[in-house]
Design a protein around this motif. Structure first.
Motif, PDB file in Angstrom:
ATOM      1  N   ALA A   1       0.831  -1.212   0.000  1.00  0.00           N
ATOM      2  CA  ALA A   1       0.000   0.000   0.000  1.00  0.00           C
ATOM      3  C   ALA A   1       0.863   1.257   0.000  1.00  0.00           C
ATOM      4  CB  ALA A   1      -0.938  -0.009   1.205  1.00  0.00           C
ATOM      5  N   VAL A   2       1.878   1.280   0.837  1.00  0.00           N
ATOM      6  CA  VAL A   2       2.761   2.451   0.898  1.00  0.00           C
ATOM      7  C   VAL A   2       3.431   2.660  -0.456  1.00  0.00           C
ATOM      8  CG1 VAL A   2       4.892   3.338   1.932  1.00  0.00           C
ATOM      9  CG2 VAL A   2       3.126   2.345   3.386  1.00  0.00           C
ATOM     10  N   GLU A   3       3.891   1.585  -1.081  1.00  0.00           N
ATOM     11  CA  GLU A   3       4.549   1.688  -2.392  1.00  0.00           C
ATOM     12  C   GLU A   3       3.616   2.230  -3.476  1.00  0.00           C
ATOM     13  OE1 GLU A   3       5.896  -2.288  -3.098  1.00  0.00           O
ATOM     14  OE2 GLU A   3       7.584  -2.090  -1.721  1.00  0.00           O
ATOM     15  N   HIS A   4       2.307   1.985  -3.333  1.00  0.00           N
ATOM     16  CA  HIS A   4       1.345   2.402  -4.358  1.00  0.00           C
ATOM     17  C   HIS A   4       0.507   3.614  -3.953  1.00  0.00           C
ATOM     18  CE1 HIS A   4       2.430  -1.567  -5.867  1.00  0.00           C
ATOM     19  NE2 HIS A   4       2.058  -1.098  -7.044  1.00  0.00           N
ATOM     20  N   GLY A   5       0.844   4.251  -2.835  1.00  0.00           N
ATOM     21  CA  GLY A   5       0.151   5.461  -2.427  1.00  0.00           C
ATOM     22  C   GLY A   5      -1.246   5.247  -1.881  1.00  0.00           C
ATOM     23  N   THR A   6      -1.513   4.048  -1.374  1.00  0.00           N
ATOM     24  CA  THR A   6      -2.817   3.730  -0.789  1.00  0.00           C
ATOM     25  C   THR A   6      -2.736   3.823   0.727  1.00  0.00           C
ATOM     26  OG1 THR A   6      -3.381   2.233  -2.606  1.00  0.00           O
ATOM     27  CG2 THR A   6      -4.558   1.901  -0.533  1.00  0.00           C
ATOM     28  N   SER A   7      -3.695   4.511   1.347  1.00  0.00           N
ATOM     29  CA  SER A   7      -3.783   4.514   2.810  1.00  0.00           C
ATOM     30  C   SER A   7      -4.288   3.149   3.250  1.00  0.00           C
ATOM     31  CB  SER A   7      -4.748   5.595   3.299  1.00  0.00           C
ATOM     32  OG  SER A   7      -4.207   6.868   3.062  1.00  0.00           O
ATOM     33  N   TYR A   8      -3.628   2.550   4.227  1.00  0.00           N
ATOM     34  CA  TYR A   8      -3.886   1.172   4.655  1.00  0.00           C
ATOM     35  C   TYR A   8      -4.125   1.188   6.153  1.00  0.00           C
ATOM     36  CZ  TYR A   8      -2.638  -3.862   5.079  1.00  0.00           C
ATOM     37  OH  TYR A   8      -2.614  -5.218   5.313  1.00  0.00           O
ATOM     38  N   ARG A   9      -5.296   0.724   6.564  1.00  0.00           N
ATOM     39  CA  ARG A   9      -5.636   0.750   7.983  1.00  0.00           C
ATOM     40  C   ARG A   9      -6.219  -0.590   8.422  1.00  0.00           C
ATOM     41  NH1 ARG A   9      -8.002   5.875   6.296  1.00  0.00           N
ATOM     42  NH2 ARG A   9      -6.385   7.440   6.620  1.00  0.00           N
ATOM     43  N   VAL A  10      -5.557  -1.213   9.370  1.00  0.00           N
ATOM     44  CA  VAL A  10      -6.063  -2.446   9.969  1.00  0.00           C
ATOM     45  C   VAL A  10      -6.832  -2.040  11.214  1.00  0.00           C
ATOM     46  CG1 VAL A  10      -5.428  -4.643  11.021  1.00  0.00           C
ATOM     47  CG2 VAL A  10      -4.154  -3.797   9.037  1.00  0.00           C
ATOM     48  N   ARG A  11      -8.099  -2.480  11.290  1.00  0.00           N
ATOM     49  CA  ARG A  11      -8.993  -2.031  12.359  1.00  0.00           C
ATOM     50  C   ARG A  11      -9.636  -3.195  13.081  1.00  0.00           C
ATOM     51  NH1 ARG A  11     -13.202   1.878   9.656  1.00  0.00           N
ATOM     52  NH2 ARG A  11     -14.023  -0.038   8.841  1.00  0.00           N
ATOM     53  N   HIS A  12     -10.149  -2.894  14.242  1.00  0.00           N
ATOM     54  CA  HIS A  12     -11.013  -3.779  15.023  1.00  0.00           C
ATOM     55  C   HIS A  12     -10.323  -5.052  15.514  1.00  0.00           C
ATOM     56  CE1 HIS A  12     -14.048  -1.059  13.593  1.00  0.00           C
ATOM     57  NE2 HIS A  12     -13.944  -1.494  12.353  1.00  0.00           N
ATOM     58  N   ALA A  13      -9.012  -5.028  15.693  1.00  0.00           N
ATOM     59  CA  ALA A  13      -8.324  -6.190  16.280  1.00  0.00           C
ATOM     60  C   ALA A  13      -8.670  -6.232  17.762  1.00  0.00           C
ATOM     61  CB  ALA A  13      -6.827  -6.065  16.086  1.00  0.00           C
ATOM     62  N   CYS A  14      -9.037  -7.387  18.252  1.00  0.00           N
ATOM     63  CA  CYS A  14      -9.379  -7.502  19.668  1.00  0.00           C
ATOM     64  C   CYS A  14      -8.882  -8.831  20.225  1.00  0.00           C
ATOM     65  CB  CYS A  14     -10.887  -7.336  19.872  1.00  0.00           C
ATOM     66  SG  CYS A  14     -11.882  -8.488  18.929  1.00  0.00           S
ATOM     67  N   GLY A  15      -8.871  -8.928  21.537  1.00  0.00           N
ATOM     68  CA  GLY A  15      -8.487 -10.157  22.213  1.00  0.00           C
ATOM     69  C   GLY A  15      -7.095 -10.640  21.841  1.00  0.00           C
ATOM     70  N   GLY A  16      -7.009 -11.939  21.565  1.00  0.00           N
ATOM     71  CA  GLY A  16      -5.741 -12.564  21.240  1.00  0.00           C
ATOM     72  C   GLY A  16      -5.114 -12.035  19.970  1.00  0.00           C
ATOM     73  N   VAL A  17      -5.926 -11.650  19.013  1.00  0.00           N
ATOM     74  CA  VAL A  17      -5.405 -11.108  17.751  1.00  0.00           C
ATOM     75  C   VAL A  17      -4.714  -9.770  18.016  1.00  0.00           C
ATOM     76  CG1 VAL A  17      -6.038 -10.249  15.460  1.00  0.00           C
ATOM     77  CG2 VAL A  17      -7.089 -12.334  16.350  1.00  0.00           C
ATOM     78  N   ARG A  18      -5.329  -8.937  18.819  1.00  0.00           N
ATOM     79  CA  ARG A  18      -4.713  -7.647  19.172  1.00  0.00           C
ATOM     80  C   ARG A  18      -3.403  -7.883  19.928  1.00  0.00           C
ATOM     81  NH1 ARG A  18      -6.554  -2.576  19.303  1.00  0.00           N
ATOM     82  NH2 ARG A  18      -5.587  -1.115  20.736  1.00  0.00           N
ATOM     83  N   ARG A  19      -3.397  -8.864  20.797  1.00  0.00           N
ATOM     84  CA  ARG A  19      -2.189  -9.192  21.570  1.00  0.00           C
ATOM     85  C   ARG A  19      -1.060  -9.640  20.643  1.00  0.00           C
ATOM     86  NH1 ARG A  19      -0.016 -13.745  24.294  1.00  0.00           N
ATOM     87  NH2 ARG A  19       1.175 -13.100  26.118  1.00  0.00           N
ATOM     88  N   VAL A  20      -1.363 -10.484  19.668  1.00  0.00           N
ATOM     89  CA  VAL A  20      -0.356 -10.947  18.709  1.00  0.00           C
ATOM     90  C   VAL A  20       0.237  -9.765  17.946  1.00  0.00           C
ATOM     91  CG1 VAL A  20      -0.059 -12.229  16.535  1.00  0.00           C
ATOM     92  CG2 VAL A  20      -1.233 -13.296  18.461  1.00  0.00           C
ATOM     93  N   LEU A  21      -0.614  -8.870  17.476  1.00  0.00           N
ATOM     94  CA  LEU A  21      -0.134  -7.704  16.733  1.00  0.00           C
ATOM     95  C   LEU A  21       0.709  -6.785  17.622  1.00  0.00           C
ATOM     96  CD1 LEU A  21      -3.297  -6.860  14.601  1.00  0.00           C
ATOM     97  CD2 LEU A  21      -1.205  -8.018  13.847  1.00  0.00           C
ATOM     98  N   ARG A  22       0.297  -6.642  18.881  1.00  0.00           N
ATOM     99  CA  ARG A  22       1.054  -5.802  19.814  1.00  0.00           C
ATOM    100  C   ARG A  22       2.419  -6.429  20.118  1.00  0.00           C
ATOM    101  NH1 ARG A  22      -2.266  -5.606  23.778  1.00  0.00           N
ATOM    102  NH2 ARG A  22      -1.200  -7.068  25.127  1.00  0.00           N
ATOM    103  N   LEU A  23       2.439  -7.749  20.364  1.00  0.00           N
ATOM    104  CA  LEU A  23       3.708  -8.436  20.643  1.00  0.00           C
ATOM    105  C   LEU A  23       4.649  -8.405  19.442  1.00  0.00           C
ATOM    106  CD1 LEU A  23       2.519 -11.524  22.719  1.00  0.00           C
ATOM    107  CD2 LEU A  23       3.901  -9.591  23.514  1.00  0.00           C
ATOM    108  N   ALA A  24       4.091  -8.439  18.247  1.00  0.00           N
ATOM    109  CA  ALA A  24       4.907  -8.364  17.034  1.00  0.00           C
ATOM    110  C   ALA A  24       5.416  -6.947  16.796  1.00  0.00           C
ATOM    111  CB  ALA A  24       4.100  -8.844  15.824  1.00  0.00           C
ATOM    112  N   GLY A  25       4.875  -5.977  17.536  1.00  0.00           N
ATOM    113  CA  GLY A  25       5.309  -4.593  17.405  1.00  0.00           C
ATOM    114  C   GLY A  25       4.740  -3.871  16.196  1.00  0.00           C
ATOM    115  N   VAL A  26       3.613  -4.372  15.668  1.00  0.00           N
ATOM    116  CA  VAL A  26       3.058  -3.770  14.451  1.00  0.00           C
ATOM    117  C   VAL A  26       1.663  -3.180  14.648  1.00  0.00           C
ATOM    118  CG1 VAL A  26       4.442  -5.278  12.977  1.00  0.00           C
ATOM    119  CG2 VAL A  26       2.108  -5.966  13.577  1.00  0.00           C
ATOM    120  N   LEU A  27       1.114  -3.253  15.825  1.00  0.00           N
ATOM    121  CA  LEU A  27      -0.258  -2.791  16.054  1.00  0.00           C
ATOM    122  C   LEU A  27      -0.437  -1.328  15.643  1.00  0.00           C
ATOM    123  CD1 LEU A  27      -3.093  -3.496  17.105  1.00  0.00           C
ATOM    124  CD2 LEU A  27      -2.324  -2.743  19.363  1.00  0.00           C
ATOM    125  N   ASP A  28       0.433  -0.461  16.119  1.00  0.00           N
ATOM    126  CA  ASP A  28       0.306   0.967  15.799  1.00  0.00           C
ATOM    127  C   ASP A  28       0.619   1.255  14.337  1.00  0.00           C
ATOM    128  OD1 ASP A  28      -0.491   1.621  18.352  1.00  0.00           O
ATOM    129  OD2 ASP A  28       1.556   2.022  19.042  1.00  0.00           O
TER     130      ASP A  28
END
Length: 123
Positions: free
Chosen positions: A72-99
């Motif tokens: 998305a960044v390479e093609h000029g598209t705004s990319y937003r991952v939303r509504h992660a909750c519970g264990g999925v949110r935890r995985v993204l946070r632990l991977a350091g990519v949530l924000d």
């Protein structure tokens, strides 16, 4: 639970990809392909990824979402991952990519994520 992807066009410039089920290794290839097609072929201004109905995510799923981010960044598209909750949110946070995944237009989040120390995960 089976993995399903639903594409919704909110407008001519905004597309939402609603993910359902477990985003594990088997789902990562099809997810990468779908993200690439949506970004490169459809060329939306904004691509929203909804994780509200995702029940599990592996590192392969995280890598697929990051592939979508970089594409998305390479093609000029705004990319937003939303509504992660519970264990999925935890995985993204632990991977350091949530924000980072929350808003591809927020370069400050990208810089912080790349500079932040990663938590050590013991297996």
């Amino acid at each position: 639970m089976a993995f399903v992807m639903n594409v919704r066009r909110h407008s001519r410039v905004t597309i939402e990809l609603d993910l359902v089920g477990e985003v594990l290794e088997a789902a990562s290839g099809p997810l990468r392909s779908q993200l690439s097609d949506l970004i490169v072929v459809e060329r939306p201004e904004v691509l929203l990824i909804s994780l509200a109905r995702v029940t599990a995510m592996s590192s392969a799923g995280v890598h697929a979402l990051m592939f979508g981010y970089t594409t998305a960044v390479e093609h000029g598209t705004s990319y937003r991952v939303r509504h992660a909750c519970g264990g999925v949110r935890r995985v993204l946070r632990l991977a350091g990519v949530l924000d980072v995944l929350a808003d591809s237009d927020d370069l400050g989040a990208l810089l912080l994520a790349t500079m932040a120390p990663r938590p050590r995960i013991e297996y």
